[in-house]
Design a protein around this motif. Sequence first.
Motif, PDB file in Angstrom:
ATOM      1  N   VAL A 124      21.211  49.324  28.030  1.00 31.06           N
ATOM      2  CA  VAL A 124      20.837  49.758  29.376  1.00 31.06           C
ATOM      3  C   VAL A 124      19.524  49.070  29.764  1.00 31.06           C
ATOM      4  O   VAL A 124      18.585  49.049  28.966  1.00 31.06           O
ATOM      5  CB  VAL A 124      20.654  51.287  29.441  1.00 31.06           C
ATOM      6  CG1 VAL A 124      20.305  51.728  30.871  1.00 31.06           C
ATOM      7  CG2 VAL A 124      21.910  51.987  28.962  1.00 31.06           C
ATOM      8  N   PRO A 125      19.434  48.476  30.967  1.00 27.02           N
ATOM      9  CA  PRO A 125      18.188  47.794  31.352  1.00 27.02           C
ATOM     10  C   PRO A 125      17.026  48.775  31.480  1.00 27.02           C
ATOM     11  O   PRO A 125      17.202  49.918  31.895  1.00 27.02           O
ATOM     12  CB  PRO A 125      18.536  47.171  32.706  1.00 27.02           C
ATOM     13  CG  PRO A 125      19.685  47.972  33.223  1.00 27.02           C
ATOM     14  CD  PRO A 125      20.464  48.387  32.018  1.00 27.02           C
ATOM     15  N   SER A 126      15.841  48.319  31.099  1.00 29.20           N
ATOM     16  CA  SER A 126      14.650  49.170  31.181  1.00 29.20           C
ATOM     17  C   SER A 126      13.938  48.946  32.509  1.00 29.20           C
ATOM     18  O   SER A 126      14.103  47.907  33.160  1.00 29.20           O
ATOM     19  CB  SER A 126      13.695  48.868  30.027  1.00 29.20           C
ATOM     20  OG  SER A 126      13.222  47.533  30.110  1.00 29.20           O
ATOM     21  N   MET A 127      13.130  49.915  32.926  1.00 30.20           N
ATOM     22  CA  MET A 127      12.375  49.820  34.176  1.00 30.20           C
ATOM     23  C   MET A 127      11.035  50.545  34.038  1.00 30.20           C
ATOM     24  O   MET A 127      10.641  51.357  34.876  1.00 30.20           O
ATOM     25  CB  MET A 127      13.184  50.404  35.334  1.00 30.20           C
ATOM     26  CG  MET A 127      13.890  51.704  35.018  1.00 30.20           C
ATOM     27  SD  MET A 127      14.969  52.299  36.343  1.00 30.20           S
ATOM     28  CE  MET A 127      13.770  52.814  37.551  1.00 30.20           C
ATOM     29  N   ARG A 196      31.083  64.249  37.592  1.00 35.57           N
ATOM     30  CA  ARG A 196      30.337  63.612  36.493  1.00 35.57           C
ATOM     31  C   ARG A 196      28.874  64.047  36.495  1.00 35.57           C
ATOM     32  O   ARG A 196      28.305  64.361  35.451  1.00 35.57           O
ATOM     33  CB  ARG A 196      30.442  62.091  36.620  1.00 35.57           C
ATOM     34  CG  ARG A 196      29.692  61.315  35.536  1.00 35.57           C
ATOM     35  CD  ARG A 196      30.365  61.522  34.174  1.00 35.57           C
ATOM     36  NE  ARG A 196      29.624  60.880  33.114  1.00 35.57           N
ATOM     37  CZ  ARG A 196      28.579  61.434  32.501  1.00 35.57           C
ATOM     38  NH1 ARG A 196      28.157  62.628  32.857  1.00 35.57           N
ATOM     39  NH2 ARG A 196      27.961  60.797  31.524  1.00 35.57           N
ATOM     40  N   SER A 197      28.252  64.068  37.671  1.00 37.26           N
ATOM     41  CA  SER A 197      26.851  64.472  37.766  1.00 37.26           C
ATOM     42  C   SER A 197      26.684  65.946  37.405  1.00 37.26           C
ATOM     43  O   SER A 197      25.689  66.340  36.792  1.00 37.26           O
ATOM     44  CB  SER A 197      26.321  64.233  39.180  1.00 37.26           C
ATOM     45  OG  SER A 197      26.372  62.859  39.519  1.00 37.26           O
ATOM     46  N   MET A 198      27.678  66.754  37.761  1.00 40.13           N
ATOM     47  CA  MET A 198      27.600  68.178  37.460  1.00 40.13           C
ATOM     48  C   MET A 198      27.683  68.409  35.946  1.00 40.13           C
ATOM     49  O   MET A 198      26.988  69.273  35.410  1.00 40.13           O
ATOM     50  CB  MET A 198      28.711  68.936  38.184  1.00 40.13           C
ATOM     51  CG  MET A 198      28.501  70.441  38.191  1.00 40.13           C
ATOM     52  SD  MET A 198      29.623  71.333  39.302  1.00 40.13           S
ATOM     53  CE  MET A 198      29.032  70.803  40.899  1.00 40.13           C
ATOM     54  N   ILE A 199      28.532  67.631  35.266  1.00 36.16           N
ATOM     55  CA  ILE A 199      28.626  67.755  33.807  1.00 36.16           C
ATOM     56  C   ILE A 199      27.288  67.413  33.165  1.00 36.16           C
ATOM     57  O   ILE A 199      26.819  68.101  32.253  1.00 36.16           O
ATOM     58  CB  ILE A 199      29.741  66.845  33.261  1.00 36.16           C
ATOM     59  CG1 ILE A 199      31.119  67.395  33.667  1.00 36.16           C
ATOM     60  CG2 ILE A 199      29.654  66.728  31.740  1.00 36.16           C
ATOM     61  CD1 ILE A 199      32.267  66.476  33.314  1.00 36.16           C
ATOM     62  N   THR A 248      26.231  51.957  32.556  1.00 34.55           N
ATOM     63  CA  THR A 248      27.664  51.995  32.796  1.00 34.55           C
ATOM     64  C   THR A 248      28.171  53.405  32.488  1.00 34.55           C
ATOM     65  O   THR A 248      27.446  54.233  31.934  1.00 34.55           O
ATOM     66  CB  THR A 248      28.394  50.980  31.918  1.00 34.55           C
ATOM     67  OG1 THR A 248      28.241  51.374  30.537  1.00 34.55           O
ATOM     68  CG2 THR A 248      27.824  49.582  32.103  1.00 34.55           C
ATOM     69  N   GLN A 249      29.431  53.663  32.812  1.00 36.50           N
ATOM     70  CA  GLN A 249      29.974  54.994  32.561  1.00 36.50           C
ATOM     71  C   GLN A 249      29.950  55.319  31.066  1.00 36.50           C
ATOM     72  O   GLN A 249      29.585  56.429  30.677  1.00 36.50           O
ATOM     73  CB  GLN A 249      31.399  55.101  33.099  1.00 36.50           C
ATOM     74  CG  GLN A 249      31.980  56.507  32.993  1.00 36.50           C
ATOM     75  CD  GLN A 249      33.324  56.635  33.673  1.00 36.50           C
ATOM     76  OE1 GLN A 249      33.942  55.649  34.033  1.00 36.50           O
ATOM     77  NE2 GLN A 249      33.781  57.866  33.854  1.00 36.50           N
ATOM     78  N   MET A 250      30.324  54.369  30.237  1.00 37.63           N
ATOM     79  CA  MET A 250      30.303  54.601  28.792  1.00 37.63           C
ATOM     80  C   MET A 250      28.879  54.813  28.293  1.00 37.63           C
ATOM     81  O   MET A 250      28.618  55.702  27.482  1.00 37.63           O
ATOM     82  CB  MET A 250      30.954  53.428  28.064  1.00 37.63           C
ATOM     83  CG  MET A 250      30.993  53.599  26.544  1.00 37.63           C
ATOM     84  SD  MET A 250      31.898  55.088  26.024  1.00 37.63           S
ATOM     85  CE  MET A 250      33.560  54.640  26.508  1.00 37.63           C
ATOM     86  N   GLN A 251      27.949  53.979  28.780  1.00 40.25           N
ATOM     87  CA  GLN A 251      26.554  54.137  28.382  1.00 40.25           C
ATOM     88  C   GLN A 251      26.006  55.496  28.825  1.00 40.25           C
ATOM     89  O   GLN A 251      25.240  56.136  28.098  1.00 40.25           O
ATOM     90  CB  GLN A 251      25.709  53.012  28.986  1.00 40.25           C
ATOM     91  CG  GLN A 251      25.954  51.645  28.374  1.00 40.25           C
ATOM     92  CD  GLN A 251      25.249  50.537  29.141  1.00 40.25           C
ATOM     93  OE1 GLN A 251      24.960  50.670  30.331  1.00 40.25           O
ATOM     94  NE2 GLN A 251      24.978  49.433  28.454  1.00 40.25           N
ATOM     95  N   ALA A 252      26.427  55.955  30.014  1.00 42.79           N
ATOM     96  CA  ALA A 252      25.970  57.248  30.515  1.00 42.79           C
ATOM     97  C   ALA A 252      26.443  58.379  29.607  1.00 42.79           C
ATOM     98  O   ALA A 252      25.685  59.313  29.320  1.00 42.79           O
ATOM     99  CB  ALA A 252      26.473  57.468  31.943  1.00 42.79           C
ATOM    100  N   TRP A 253      27.680  58.293  29.128  1.00 40.03           N
ATOM    101  CA  TRP A 253      28.182  59.322  28.214  1.00 40.03           C
ATOM    102  C   TRP A 253      27.406  59.321  26.904  1.00 40.03           C
ATOM    103  O   TRP A 253      27.067  60.380  26.366  1.00 40.03           O
ATOM    104  CB  TRP A 253      29.673  59.120  27.944  1.00 40.03           C
ATOM    105  CG  TRP A 253      30.566  59.673  29.009  1.00 40.03           C
ATOM    106  CD1 TRP A 253      31.369  58.977  29.862  1.00 40.03           C
ATOM    107  CD2 TRP A 253      30.748  61.056  29.334  1.00 40.03           C
ATOM    108  NE1 TRP A 253      32.042  59.827  30.699  1.00 40.03           N
ATOM    109  CE2 TRP A 253      31.692  61.100  30.404  1.00 40.03           C
ATOM    110  CE3 TRP A 253      30.224  62.247  28.847  1.00 40.03           C
ATOM    111  CZ2 TRP A 253      32.106  62.313  30.973  1.00 40.03           C
ATOM    112  CZ3 TRP A 253      30.632  63.448  29.416  1.00 40.03           C
ATOM    113  CH2 TRP A 253      31.560  63.481  30.459  1.00 40.03           C
TER     114      TRP A 253
END
Length: 293
Positions: A124-127, A196-199, A248-253
């Motif tokens: 995941v890119p850093s900021m 997704r955000s609610m989960i 990404t979706q996978m990274q978010a999980w």
Amino acid sequence: MLSSSSASTPLKPTSAMVDPGPSAPDFRRVAIFMAIAIFLSSALSLPLALGLLPEVLLTLLVPLAQLAPLIAALFVRRSGTHLRTELALAVPSWSRLLLTVAVAVGLFSLVPTVRFLLGIAIGVPSMLEALPPVLVAVPIVLVMQSVFAIGEEVGWRGWLHGQLRSLGFWPMALLIGAMWAVWHLPVLITLGLDGRSMITYLGTILAAAPLLSALRDYSGTVWAAVLGHGLLNSLRVALEQNTLGVPTQMQAWVLDIGTWVLWILAAWLLLQLRGLARVDHPGSGGDSDLTGG
């Protein structure tokens, strides 16, 4: 003066001498508490959800909704009980509370930091360049969010904690977390969060709940949980939302599940620092061994 016979006979324990420990939960009273809290939250949220009120009032809605658990607790509390004791408002030890504050700041900084490192590890890119100005505002936001959190925490980790503590720490903390998550639903629906955000939101609430309960146990007062709630909504948000880019979706999980595990581990660590999680502070409502379960 004692006679020889009475002096040699051991005293039998009486009900006044034996600590009966935490009483069994009054689930009827707990259910009424939950119904009132959800009703008040829904009553505030529904007009906005139906478009009957302008969205600009949302900033007023949330602090008002946060008072619902406090109002519910005041409604169902037993008559004749000491308010400060039943709601865990007393501070049995200021030194213990200050120590808890230091531990809370450390843990609420550590979890997002490890989350950031996990995000970097999975690509995941850093900021981080956006972080300094945000952190400058954290103290002000922390004070504001802690004040808003009083209504919630007096209900959840104050009154409800005392009602359910006989279940043992983990069943109690997770049950409170589940009830806390369900109570959020009317406001989250009003906000229009997608599934997704609610989960992510509800999962974080459930995972962080044991740490807030551990803060309350460690200090013997609800004020530690109030501070923890403030840190959750200020320092944690600042670190988590400003250190990583869009995953990404996978990274978010991976980040979500990993962070949930970290919150649980943080609670476990605090319980180890407490030493078998035994709380028996004067004026704390008589909390005793919470390691069961």
